[in-house]
Design a protein around this motif. Sequence first.
Motif, PDB file in Angstrom:
ATOM      1  N   PRO A 112       0.761  -1.298   0.006  1.00  0.00           N
ATOM      2  CA  PRO A 112      -0.007   0.080   0.087  1.00  0.00           C
ATOM      3  C   PRO A 112       0.852   1.096   0.039  1.00  0.00           C
ATOM      4  CG  PRO A 112      -0.698  -1.506   1.649  1.00  0.00           C
ATOM      5  CD  PRO A 112       0.540  -1.910   1.288  1.00  0.00           C
ATOM      6  N   LEU A 113       0.367   2.334  -0.860  1.00  0.00           N
ATOM      7  CA  LEU A 113       1.050   3.608  -0.656  1.00  0.00           C
ATOM      8  C   LEU A 113       0.301   4.747  -0.204  1.00  0.00           C
ATOM      9  CD1 LEU A 113       2.692   3.351  -4.470  1.00  0.00           C
ATOM     10  CD2 LEU A 113       3.696   2.679  -2.434  1.00  0.00           C
ATOM     11  N   GLY A 114      -0.927   4.652  -0.057  1.00  0.00           N
ATOM     12  CA  GLY A 114      -1.979   5.253   0.449  1.00  0.00           C
ATOM     13  C   GLY A 114      -3.468   4.725   0.335  1.00  0.00           C
ATOM     14  N   PRO A 115      -4.179   5.429   0.938  1.00  0.00           N
ATOM     15  CA  PRO A 115      -5.654   4.782   0.710  1.00  0.00           C
ATOM     16  C   PRO A 115      -6.163   4.588  -0.645  1.00  0.00           C
ATOM     17  CG  PRO A 115      -5.866   7.062   1.443  1.00  0.00           C
ATOM     18  CD  PRO A 115      -4.471   6.661   1.552  1.00  0.00           C
ATOM     19  N   ASP A 116      -5.869   5.341  -1.720  1.00  0.00           N
ATOM     20  CA  ASP A 116      -5.927   5.160  -3.159  1.00  0.00           C
ATOM     21  C   ASP A 116      -4.966   5.014  -3.837  1.00  0.00           C
ATOM     22  OD1 ASP A 116      -4.364   7.516  -2.997  1.00  0.00           O
ATOM     23  OD2 ASP A 116      -5.856   9.126  -3.981  1.00  0.00           O
ATOM     24  N   ARG A 117      -3.888   4.234  -3.628  1.00  0.00           N
ATOM     25  CA  ARG A 117      -2.864   3.885  -4.449  1.00  0.00           C
ATOM     26  C   ARG A 117      -2.146   2.625  -3.749  1.00  0.00           C
ATOM     27  NH1 ARG A 117       1.797   7.093  -5.342  1.00  0.00           N
ATOM     28  NH2 ARG A 117       1.176   7.663  -3.101  1.00  0.00           N
ATOM     29  N   ASN A 118      -1.710   1.612  -4.428  1.00  0.00           N
ATOM     30  CA  ASN A 118      -0.964   0.498  -4.019  1.00  0.00           C
ATOM     31  C   ASN A 118       0.261   0.182  -5.289  1.00  0.00           C
ATOM     32  OD1 ASN A 118      -1.789  -2.245  -5.330  1.00  0.00           O
ATOM     33  ND2 ASN A 118      -3.417  -1.015  -5.139  1.00  0.00           N
ATOM     34  N   LEU A 119       1.084  -0.496  -4.712  1.00  0.00           N
ATOM     35  CA  LEU A 119       2.196  -0.914  -5.798  1.00  0.00           C
ATOM     36  C   LEU A 119       2.128  -2.639  -5.740  1.00  0.00           C
ATOM     37  CD1 LEU A 119       5.877   0.208  -5.998  1.00  0.00           C
ATOM     38  CD2 LEU A 119       5.365  -2.337  -5.808  1.00  0.00           C
ATOM     39  N   LEU A 120       1.866  -3.231  -7.036  1.00  0.00           N
ATOM     40  CA  LEU A 120       1.829  -4.463  -7.252  1.00  0.00           C
ATOM     41  C   LEU A 120       3.359  -4.792  -8.068  1.00  0.00           C
ATOM     42  CD1 LEU A 120       0.625  -7.141  -7.659  1.00  0.00           C
ATOM     43  CD2 LEU A 120      -0.240  -6.382  -9.847  1.00  0.00           C
ATOM     44  N   ARG A 121       4.009  -5.389  -7.193  1.00  0.00           N
ATOM     45  CA  ARG A 121       5.508  -5.869  -7.823  1.00  0.00           C
ATOM     46  C   ARG A 121       5.173  -7.667  -8.329  1.00  0.00           C
ATOM     47  NH1 ARG A 121       9.745  -4.217  -4.018  1.00  0.00           N
ATOM     48  NH2 ARG A 121       9.344  -2.030  -5.107  1.00  0.00           N
ATOM     49  N   THR A 122       5.509  -7.670  -9.449  1.00  0.00           N
ATOM     50  CA  THR A 122       5.548  -8.885 -10.146  1.00  0.00           C
ATOM     51  C   THR A 122       7.151  -9.253 -10.474  1.00  0.00           C
ATOM     52  OG1 THR A 122       3.381  -8.327 -10.883  1.00  0.00           O
ATOM     53  CG2 THR A 122       4.527 -10.229 -11.845  1.00  0.00           C
ATOM     54  N   ARG A 123       7.404 -10.563 -10.204  1.00  0.00           N
ATOM     55  CA  ARG A 123       8.636 -11.104 -10.648  1.00  0.00           C
ATOM     56  C   ARG A 123       8.359 -12.705 -11.329  1.00  0.00           C
ATOM     57  NH1 ARG A 123       9.115  -9.348  -5.425  1.00  0.00           N
ATOM     58  NH2 ARG A 123      10.953  -8.259  -4.929  1.00  0.00           N
ATOM     59  N   TRP A 124       9.262 -12.394 -12.543  1.00  0.00           N
ATOM     60  CA  TRP A 124       9.182 -13.813 -13.460  1.00  0.00           C
ATOM     61  C   TRP A 124      10.322 -14.506 -13.218  1.00  0.00           C
ATOM     62  CZ3 TRP A 124       6.937  -9.303 -14.757  1.00  0.00           C
ATOM     63  CH2 TRP A 124       5.610  -9.223 -15.227  1.00  0.00           C
ATOM     64  N   LEU A 125      10.551 -15.766 -12.655  1.00  0.00           N
ATOM     65  CA  LEU A 125      11.704 -16.567 -12.359  1.00  0.00           C
ATOM     66  C   LEU A 125      12.000 -17.562 -13.327  1.00  0.00           C
ATOM     67  CD1 LEU A 125      10.350 -15.789  -9.242  1.00  0.00           C
ATOM     68  CD2 LEU A 125      12.625 -16.100  -8.888  1.00  0.00           C
ATOM     69  N   VAL A 126      13.132 -17.919 -13.569  1.00  0.00           N
ATOM     70  CA  VAL A 126      13.342 -19.099 -14.433  1.00  0.00           C
ATOM     71  C   VAL A 126      14.540 -19.800 -14.059  1.00  0.00           C
ATOM     72  CG1 VAL A 126      12.261 -18.115 -16.814  1.00  0.00           C
ATOM     73  CG2 VAL A 126      14.849 -17.839 -15.983  1.00  0.00           C
ATOM     74  N   HIS A 127      14.858 -21.082 -14.356  1.00  0.00           N
ATOM     75  CA  HIS A 127      16.056 -21.774 -13.989  1.00  0.00           C
ATOM     76  C   HIS A 127      17.201 -20.946 -13.920  1.00  0.00           C
ATOM     77  CE1 HIS A 127      19.336 -24.852 -13.658  1.00  0.00           C
ATOM     78  NE2 HIS A 127      18.326 -25.602 -13.325  1.00  0.00           N
ATOM     79  N   LYS A 128      18.013 -20.893 -12.910  1.00  0.00           N
ATOM     80  CA  LYS A 128      19.465 -19.977 -12.930  1.00  0.00           C
ATOM     81  C   LYS A 128      20.175 -20.120 -14.298  1.00  0.00           C
ATOM     82  CE  LYS A 128      22.189 -23.016  -9.943  1.00  0.00           C
ATOM     83  NZ  LYS A 128      22.854 -23.109  -8.699  1.00  0.00           N
ATOM     84  N   ASP A 129      20.241 -21.273 -14.956  1.00  0.00           N
ATOM     85  CA  ASP A 129      21.183 -21.553 -15.989  1.00  0.00           C
ATOM     86  C   ASP A 129      20.409 -21.206 -17.293  1.00  0.00           C
ATOM     87  OD1 ASP A 129      23.093 -22.431 -14.358  1.00  0.00           O
ATOM     88  OD2 ASP A 129      22.540 -24.578 -14.188  1.00  0.00           O
ATOM     89  N   ALA A 130      19.015 -20.881 -17.300  1.00  0.00           N
ATOM     90  CA  ALA A 130      18.354 -20.547 -18.521  1.00  0.00           C
ATOM     91  C   ALA A 130      18.927 -19.259 -18.925  1.00  0.00           C
ATOM     92  CB  ALA A 130      16.778 -20.448 -18.159  1.00  0.00           C
ATOM     93  N   VAL A 131      19.264 -19.326 -20.219  1.00  0.00           N
ATOM     94  CA  VAL A 131      20.011 -18.093 -21.209  1.00  0.00           C
ATOM     95  C   VAL A 131      18.709 -17.510 -21.915  1.00  0.00           C
ATOM     96  CG1 VAL A 131      21.501 -17.418 -22.850  1.00  0.00           C
ATOM     97  CG2 VAL A 131      22.022 -19.090 -21.065  1.00  0.00           C
TER      98      VAL A 131
END
Length: 426
Positions: free
Chosen positions: A330-349
């Motif tokens: 939450p950033l305020g009553p009328d705002r929030n931050l959505l944080r999205t992460r995509w993860l793959v195998h550490k050796d994927a290129v």
Amino acid sequence: MSSEISIEALLTRRKKGHSLEAPFYTSEEIFKLDMEIIFGRHWLHVGVEPDVAEPGDVMVVDIGKTSVIVMRDDDMELRAYHNVCRHRGARIILQEKTSVGNLVCSYHQWTYGQDGELLFAEHMGSDFDRKCRNLKKVHIRSVGGLIFICLAEEAPEDIDRMAAAIEPYILPHDLKNCKVAKTVDLIEKGNWKLTMENNRECYHCVSNHPELTIPLFEYGFGFAPDGTNPKRMEHAAKYDALVQSCHTSWEAAGFPSREVERLTDTTGFRAERLPLDGAGEAHTKDTRSASKKLLGSITERKLGALSFWTQPNSWNHFMSDHIVTFSVFPLGPDRNLLRTRWLVHKDAVEGVDYDLNRLTEVWEATNQQDADLVEISHNGALSPAYEPGPYSPYTEPLVEKFTEWYVGRMAEHLLGKQAPVGVAAE
């Protein structure tokens, strides 16, 4: 919030099976209580272990006005501290991510070890006791590679129960040996609870998410058995049979899949692995894996998607080839931050094993569509004509679970009640 109505009264009169009254979405006073009670006293999903993969790696997470350092020490242990120098209060780490040996405040060079102990503070006199000025610790816990922190002095102990229930589901995906392929921060113009409510149902999916509903069956999160459309009823019945068949085969192969749900616990959570449409492999437009390298020791691409939700601020999707995590701040009553992460195998290129756009395009589109829905919902709550509306008993019971959890946690701290509050719907 109207001066005539207290939050205690709003909690007590909350109508079960209905959305919350407008002040819960619009009031600055209630927002401050949300930050104190919900985000200040519960376990929060803030990241993943690959965010701080190597010794000395540091990530800063802001929870309202509170800034937290999450770091990996030289012994590969996770640590968390308030990002506040014990001299005159300056923030120590200014970057979102960095790598350090010690933690050094740039203002007067006070230096702290990775264990939080004050190592160096020049010009403080012979009677200065450094031991009294160590960094203030924050509770931190990894659950299968997902990082949780708690800002309270005493953290809820039931995270152990969540970890015991959930780790068998997510450990086969070997999150610790993944890497973050992309992170996107999206500001949503609405109250954080509207973001969470929107996530907890798929009533809106067919009409709003053309990309997501390519791999995602609409029946996975509720369907009204009203019989008005025989073909859809037939499809729903086939989907139920598919779920049971997949659960049986996946569990026989060592992948726990059946629903586990404790959404009204203090540390509330839910998990279930569900089949996907088409090739059944991933949240992609062609329903096939986004990465050639599968996670952990997985050899079967067609594992559907494991959904794992936590109260108050996360949902996550685990597939055979990649993982997508979501956390709300939450950033305020009328705002929030959505944080999205995509993860793959550490050796994927990138460019060899996966195409970044193909990996992320479904959820980038879906997140923006959801942000637009959150905005119009928040704008509606601002209207004098707004009043709480009824949840569908078929497609929105998990929204009610979130609202019940929220009201219960607020009531326990403000009213001293552990039993459910609110009045039954008429």
